[in-house]
Design a protein around this motif. Structure first.
Motif, PDB file in Angstrom:
ATOM      1  N   ASN A 318       6.160  34.217  48.048  1.00  0.00           N
ATOM      2  CA  ASN A 318       5.190  34.725  47.393  1.00  0.00           C
ATOM      3  C   ASN A 318       5.355  34.821  45.953  1.00  0.00           C
ATOM      4  N   THR A 319       6.333  35.138  45.470  1.00  0.00           N
ATOM      5  CA  THR A 319       6.417  34.930  44.066  1.00  0.00           C
ATOM      6  C   THR A 319       6.547  33.449  43.505  1.00  0.00           C
ATOM      7  N   TYR A 320       7.406  32.501  43.983  1.00  0.00           N
ATOM      8  CA  TYR A 320       7.316  31.502  43.680  1.00  0.00           C
ATOM      9  C   TYR A 320       6.132  30.564  44.003  1.00  0.00           C
ATOM     10  N   MET A 321       5.102  31.288  44.829  1.00  0.00           N
ATOM     11  CA  MET A 321       3.850  30.471  45.198  1.00  0.00           C
ATOM     12  C   MET A 321       3.239  30.546  43.765  1.00  0.00           C
ATOM     13  N   LEU A 322       3.184  31.748  42.842  1.00  0.00           N
ATOM     14  CA  LEU A 322       2.548  31.614  41.767  1.00  0.00           C
ATOM     15  C   LEU A 322       2.937  30.268  40.806  1.00  0.00           C
ATOM     16  N   ALA A 323       4.269  30.184  40.791  1.00  0.00           N
ATOM     17  CA  ALA A 323       4.769  29.072  39.941  1.00  0.00           C
ATOM     18  C   ALA A 323       4.229  27.622  40.569  1.00  0.00           C
ATOM     19  N   SER A 324       3.958  27.822  41.919  1.00  0.00           N
ATOM     20  CA  SER A 324       3.306  26.260  42.338  1.00  0.00           C
ATOM     21  C   SER A 324       1.951  26.268  41.735  1.00  0.00           C
ATOM     22  N   HIS A 325       1.080  27.061  41.681  1.00  0.00           N
ATOM     23  CA  HIS A 325       0.008  26.871  40.992  1.00  0.00           C
ATOM     24  C   HIS A 325      -0.070  26.622  39.664  1.00  0.00           C
ATOM     25  N   LEU A 326       0.832  27.238  38.825  1.00  0.00           N
ATOM     26  CA  LEU A 326       1.064  26.902  37.532  1.00  0.00           C
ATOM     27  C   LEU A 326       1.421  25.386  37.265  1.00  0.00           C
ATOM     28  N   TYR A 327       2.216  25.127  38.273  1.00  0.00           N
ATOM     29  CA  TYR A 327       2.800  23.731  38.251  1.00  0.00           C
ATOM     30  C   TYR A 327       1.517  22.639  38.367  1.00  0.00           C
ATOM     31  N   TRP A 328       0.929  22.682  39.483  1.00  0.00           N
ATOM     32  CA  TRP A 328      -0.081  21.812  39.864  1.00  0.00           C
ATOM     33  C   TRP A 328      -1.277  21.929  38.933  1.00  0.00           C
ATOM     34  N   ALA A 329      -1.716  23.153  38.344  1.00  0.00           N
ATOM     35  CA  ALA A 329      -2.470  23.419  37.453  1.00  0.00           C
ATOM     36  C   ALA A 329      -2.540  22.373  36.541  1.00  0.00           C
ATOM     37  N   LEU A 330      -1.167  22.313  35.622  1.00  0.00           N
ATOM     38  CA  LEU A 330      -0.816  21.712  34.825  1.00  0.00           C
ATOM     39  C   LEU A 330      -0.693  20.300  35.142  1.00  0.00           C
ATOM     40  N   TRP A 331      -0.270  19.781  36.158  1.00  0.00           N
ATOM     41  CA  TRP A 331      -0.198  18.393  36.687  1.00  0.00           C
ATOM     42  C   TRP A 331      -1.550  18.067  36.639  1.00  0.00           C
ATOM     43  N   GLY A 332      -2.590  18.628  37.115  1.00  0.00           N
ATOM     44  CA  GLY A 332      -4.130  18.387  37.292  1.00  0.00           C
ATOM     45  C   GLY A 332      -4.583  17.967  36.042  1.00  0.00           C
ATOM     46  N   LEU A 333      -4.200  18.684  34.778  1.00  0.00           N
ATOM     47  CA  LEU A 333      -4.742  18.230  33.421  1.00  0.00           C
ATOM     48  C   LEU A 333      -4.217  16.978  33.050  1.00  0.00           C
ATOM     49  N   ILE A 334      -2.884  16.617  33.077  1.00  0.00           N
ATOM     50  CA  ILE A 334      -2.158  15.404  32.939  1.00  0.00           C
ATOM     51  C   ILE A 334      -2.774  14.139  33.723  1.00  0.00           C
ATOM     52  N   SER A 347     -11.380  20.118  37.399  1.00  0.00           N
ATOM     53  CA  SER A 347     -11.863  21.403  38.195  1.00  0.00           C
ATOM     54  C   SER A 347     -10.585  21.672  38.976  1.00  0.00           C
ATOM     55  N   TYR A 348      -9.607  20.747  39.250  1.00  0.00           N
ATOM     56  CA  TYR A 348      -8.524  21.222  40.059  1.00  0.00           C
ATOM     57  C   TYR A 348      -7.971  22.078  39.280  1.00  0.00           C
ATOM     58  N   PHE A 349      -7.479  21.865  38.003  1.00  0.00           N
ATOM     59  CA  PHE A 349      -7.043  22.879  37.015  1.00  0.00           C
ATOM     60  C   PHE A 349      -7.248  24.376  37.317  1.00  0.00           C
ATOM     61  N   PHE A 350      -8.770  24.318  37.177  1.00  0.00           N
ATOM     62  CA  PHE A 350      -9.338  25.804  37.225  1.00  0.00           C
ATOM     63  C   PHE A 350      -9.231  26.249  38.561  1.00  0.00           C
ATOM     64  N   LEU A 351      -9.108  25.442  39.605  1.00  0.00           N
ATOM     65  CA  LEU A 351      -9.084  26.038  40.780  1.00  0.00           C
ATOM     66  C   LEU A 351      -7.809  26.753  41.034  1.00  0.00           C
ATOM     67  N   ARG A 352      -6.662  26.100  40.577  1.00  0.00           N
ATOM     68  CA  ARG A 352      -5.367  26.432  40.608  1.00  0.00           C
ATOM     69  C   ARG A 352      -5.074  27.473  39.939  1.00  0.00           C
ATOM     70  N   TYR A 353      -5.472  27.293  38.633  1.00  0.00           N
ATOM     71  CA  TYR A 353      -5.131  28.675  37.710  1.00  0.00           C
ATOM     72  C   TYR A 353      -5.830  29.849  38.060  1.00  0.00           C
ATOM     73  N   ASN A 354      -6.899  29.654  38.413  1.00  0.00           N
ATOM     74  CA  ASN A 354      -7.895  30.776  38.948  1.00  0.00           C
ATOM     75  C   ASN A 354      -7.324  31.635  39.975  1.00  0.00           C
ATOM     76  N   GLU A 355      -6.849  30.830  40.994  1.00  0.00           N
ATOM     77  CA  GLU A 355      -6.198  31.546  42.029  1.00  0.00           C
ATOM     78  C   GLU A 355      -4.750  31.966  41.590  1.00  0.00           C
ATOM     79  N   TYR A 356      -4.173  31.606  40.637  1.00  0.00           N
ATOM     80  CA  TYR A 356      -2.838  32.246  40.192  1.00  0.00           C
ATOM     81  C   TYR A 356      -3.293  33.465  39.713  1.00  0.00           C
TER      82      TYR A 356
END
Length: 377
Positions: A318-334, A347-356
């Protein structure tokens, strides 16, 4: 049966660790994944004839092509050919989405597939072409997010993931999470959109804030003794298949696979309970996670797993889960910049980053409390 099945199998790989005995077929041809199926079919037929000489003289009418699935980075096709002996042979043709090389290391992927296939994971790699690969066809259905909540399937996934994490892939064993995530950050923070509306939305992102979040999570996770294993890194429902009659589970699509932290692979998998719609109310409860952990840590005797080990993996995942949100949020921007696929990646970036941001304080508090108690003990 058909000649395709004789190209190579897992036993040959196991007996040839350097893969020197394996002849992966190659073609320089490419197939545009954005074309409609009627236009793709003759191109895939031509590709199959080029790759598999046994089929080169067959009439085009012997070939049929259908869509298996269209993800947000790949198009998966099933090509079937009727051979001279009347048998039908099917292969899977995977077309890479355009510009996916910005976020995927194809060389790393192809290296891993050979060894994972030898260990009984996914489909056998038969051929590589200009913008994709051909693999053996798996007769199974693809899971949907709700399937992963099923206790029986969750236990099977946990056991299979443990087995996956035990595969040895040659090369560097350095965990790739932070290397990859900071590469994503560098690319994502230097984008410029032609679309004015997208550019305005993009400019609302504080990349100095994102960078601080990355540094904070990286620093905290460095205090975990998380095992480094070969991870799938993208274990969403669409990358898990099951043959219900045989009760056989398959992991597929290893394009993000790398050596990484065990907790990241598990935390990332839990995030995928939410599906593409990112409905995080579906994130597994502590009870559901413990059920998963029992079968991951103790596949033979799940009830014998200690409370201490369950809690440690719960905190880690559940700590690395946070890293997962950041990883895919940045992926979404690219992807928002480079992918031609119709998907709202911004929008996917914001969904992941906001959940983080929503989960951050609770998860970091749990982690720091756990680490404090562990150090005191």
């Amino acid at each position: 049966m058909g000649a395709v099945n004789n190209i190579w199998n897992a036993k040959e790989v196991a007996e040839a660790p350097d893969n020197s005995a394996i002849q992966i077929r190659f073609s320089s041809q490419s197939v545009d994944p954005s074309l409609p199926l009627p236009q793709i079919t003759p191109l895939v037929t031509k590709l199959c004839k080029d790759l598999f000489k046994e089929w080169s003289d067959l009439d085009d009418s012997r070939f049929s092509v259908e869509t298996v699935s269209g993800g947000i980075t790949n198009l998966l096709l099933k090509a079937t050919v009727k051979e001279d002996d009347g048998n039908e042979v099917s292969v899977t043709v995977r077309l890479y989405g355009p510009n996916t090389d910005y976020v995927i290391n194809r060389e790393r992927e192809l290296q891993a597939i050979k060894y994972l296939s030898a260990a009984g994971f996914g489909a056998s790699l038969l051929a590589v072409f200009g913008n994709g690969m051909v693999q053996s066809f798996i007769n199974a259905r693809t899971l949907v997010p709700l399937d992963m909540r099923d206790p029986k399937l969750a236990a099977d996934i946990a056991k299979e993931l443990r087995r996956f994490h035990q595969v040895e892939i040659p090369g560097s064993k350095e965990p790739q999470l932070w290397t990859d995530i900071f590469k994503f950050y560098e690319k994502a923070s230097a984008l410029e959109f032609d679309d004015n509306e997208k550019q305005k939305i993009y400019e609302t992102i504080s990349f100095s804030e994102v960078h601080n979040e990355l540094v904070e999570v990286k620093e905290l996770t460095s205090h975990f003794n998380a095992p480094v294993v070969f991870c799938h890194n993208d274990l969403l429902s669409g990358n898990i298949m099951v043959n219900d009659e045989e009760e056989k589970l398959y992991f597929i699509d290893f394009e993000y696979g790398s050596y990484n932290y065990r907790g990241f692979d598990i935390g990332n998998h839990f995030n995928e309970y939410a599906g593409y719609e990112c409905d995080y109310s579906l994130y597994p409860t502590k009870e559901e996670q413990y059920h998963f952990f029992r079968h991951y840590l103790g596949p033979e005797k799940p009830q014998a797993v200690s409370d201490k080990d369950l809690e440690a993996l719960y905190i880690e995942a559940n700590t690395y889960m946070l890293a997962s949100h950041l990883y895919w949020a940045l992926w979404g921007l690219i992807q928002a910049k480079f992918s031609p696929i119709e998907f709202d990646y911004l929008s996917y970036f914001f969904l992941r980053y906001n959940e983080y941001k929503k989960q951050k304080e609770k998860c970091l508090l749990l982690a720091r409390s756990f680490l404090s108690r562990s150090n005191a003990g």
